[in-house]
Design an enzyme around this catalytic site. Structure first.
Site, mmCIF file in Angstrom:
data_model
loop_
_atom_site.group_PDB
_atom_site.id
_atom_site.type_symbol
_atom_site.label_atom_id
_atom_site.label_comp_id
_atom_site.label_asym_id
_atom_site.label_seq_id
_atom_site.Cartn_x
_atom_site.Cartn_y
_atom_site.Cartn_z
ATOM 1 N N LYS A 11 -13.050 92.432 -36.305
ATOM 2 C CA LYS A 11 -14.339 92.842 -36.823
ATOM 3 C C LYS A 11 -14.495 92.494 -38.665
ATOM 4 O O LYS A 11 -13.222 92.378 -39.083
ATOM 5 C CB LYS A 11 -14.415 94.396 -36.785
ATOM 6 N N TYR A 51 -24.163 95.289 -28.748
ATOM 7 C CA TYR A 51 -23.976 96.815 -28.823
ATOM 8 C C TYR A 51 -25.189 97.450 -28.183
ATOM 9 O O TYR A 51 -25.342 98.776 -28.494
ATOM 10 C CB TYR A 51 -23.606 97.380 -30.076
ATOM 11 N N ASN A 114 -13.604 99.772 -37.535
ATOM 12 C CA ASN A 114 -12.293 100.016 -36.936
ATOM 13 C C ASN A 114 -11.396 98.918 -36.533
ATOM 14 O O ASN A 114 -10.747 98.935 -35.599
ATOM 15 C CB ASN A 114 -12.465 101.046 -35.886
ATOM 16 N N HIS A 117 -12.104 94.969 -31.745
ATOM 17 C CA HIS A 117 -12.869 95.327 -30.510
ATOM 18 C C HIS A 117 -12.135 94.913 -29.335
ATOM 19 O O HIS A 117 -11.186 94.033 -29.611
ATOM 20 C CB HIS A 117 -14.353 94.459 -30.641
ATOM 21 N N GLU A 128 -18.762 88.944 -22.667
ATOM 22 C CA GLU A 128 -18.455 88.482 -23.991
ATOM 23 C C GLU A 128 -17.598 87.221 -24.290
ATOM 24 O O GLU A 128 -17.920 86.723 -25.264
ATOM 25 C CB GLU A 128 -17.428 89.744 -24.417
HETATM 26 P P1 CMP Z 1 -15.983 99.869 -30.175
HETATM 27 O O1 CMP Z 1 -15.543 100.964 -29.376
HETATM 28 O O2 CMP Z 1 -15.181 98.587 -30.609
HETATM 29 O O3 CMP Z 1 -17.360 99.643 -30.016
HETATM 30 C C1 CMP Z 1 -18.579 100.590 -30.403
HETATM 31 C C2 CMP Z 1 -18.433 100.952 -31.603
HETATM 32 O O4 CMP Z 1 -19.233 101.860 -32.194
HETATM 33 C C3 CMP Z 1 -16.799 101.547 -32.091
HETATM 34 O O5 CMP Z 1 -16.154 100.635 -31.861
HETATM 35 C C4 CMP Z 1 -17.293 101.815 -33.322
HETATM 36 O O6 CMP Z 1 -17.068 100.547 -34.415
HETATM 37 C C5 CMP Z 1 -18.773 102.358 -33.550
HETATM 38 N N1 CMP Z 1 -18.910 103.625 -33.319
HETATM 39 C C6 CMP Z 1 -18.333 104.545 -32.402
HETATM 40 N N2 CMP Z 1 -18.497 105.887 -32.623
HETATM 41 C C7 CMP Z 1 -19.290 106.114 -33.985
HETATM 42 C C8 CMP Z 1 -19.436 106.927 -34.731
HETATM 43 N N3 CMP Z 1 -19.568 108.327 -34.292
HETATM 44 N N4 CMP Z 1 -19.944 106.379 -35.903
HETATM 45 C C9 CMP Z 1 -20.094 105.204 -36.405
HETATM 46 N N5 CMP Z 1 -19.675 104.241 -35.330
HETATM 47 C C10 CMP Z 1 -19.425 104.706 -34.233
#
Ligand code: CMP
Length: 139
Positions: A11, A51, A114, A117, A128
């Site tokens: 990311k 998303y 984070n 992905h 994807e």
């Molecule tokens: P990922 O699981 O890769 O895909 C969905 C994304 O939404 C997740 O990573 C985070 O980057 C984001 N995400 C999920 N929960 C939260 C949250 N509570 N606050 C902000 N971003 C979130």
């Protein structure tokens, strides 16, 4: 039927913080073969679509802005049991809850940013991966 493939993105935070090499090293050390790879950037529309499943969540706007703000590394990876093993390797969505030895434990800063992905199903991995790579770019 399992395809033994998953789709990943390093990311924007992972790229900005100089972690492309470190993350790729963990991926290949864990036994994943790189099928396809490129440095690219999601448009706002791409990120909204990617998303879409989270559109009703309060963090959706923030997520779309984050995912489109800079380059990402997109890749298709192959390994037996790829979906599950890759999700184990990346660790929990929230890095504060990610296990030792996972990519998010080492490189992620927050639940929103984070680092990486990983697809959640064979079906989504195929969708994807096909979004980013033509058949002739899958080796
Ligand atoms: P990922 O699981 O890769 O895909 C969905 C994304 O939404 C997740 O990573 C985070 O980057 C984001 N995400 C999920 N929960 C939260 C949250 N509570 N606050 C902000 N971003 C979130």
């Amino acid at each position: 039927m399992a395809t033994n493939r998953t789709f990943t993105m390093i990311k924007p935070d992972g790229v900005e913080n100089g972690h492309i090499g470190g993350i790729l090293n963990m991926i290949t050390e864990a036994g994943f073969r790189i099928v396809s790879m490129k440095l690219t950037q999601l448009t706002v529309a791409d990120a909204q679509k990617f998303y879409e499943v989270h559109a009703a969540r309060p963090f959706y706007g923030e997520l779309v802005e984050f995912m489109s703000r800079g380059p990402i590394v997109a890749a298709i990876l192959e390994k037996e049991n790829a979906i599950e093993d890759f999700r184990t390797l990346i660790g929990a969505t929230n890095p504060a809850e990610a296990a030792e030895g996972t990519i998010r434990k080492k490189y992620a800063k927050s639940i929103g940013e984070n680092a990486v992905h990983g697809s959640d199903s064979d079906e989504n991995a195929a969708i994807e991966g096909a979004f980013h790579f033509a058949g002739r770019e899958q080796f």
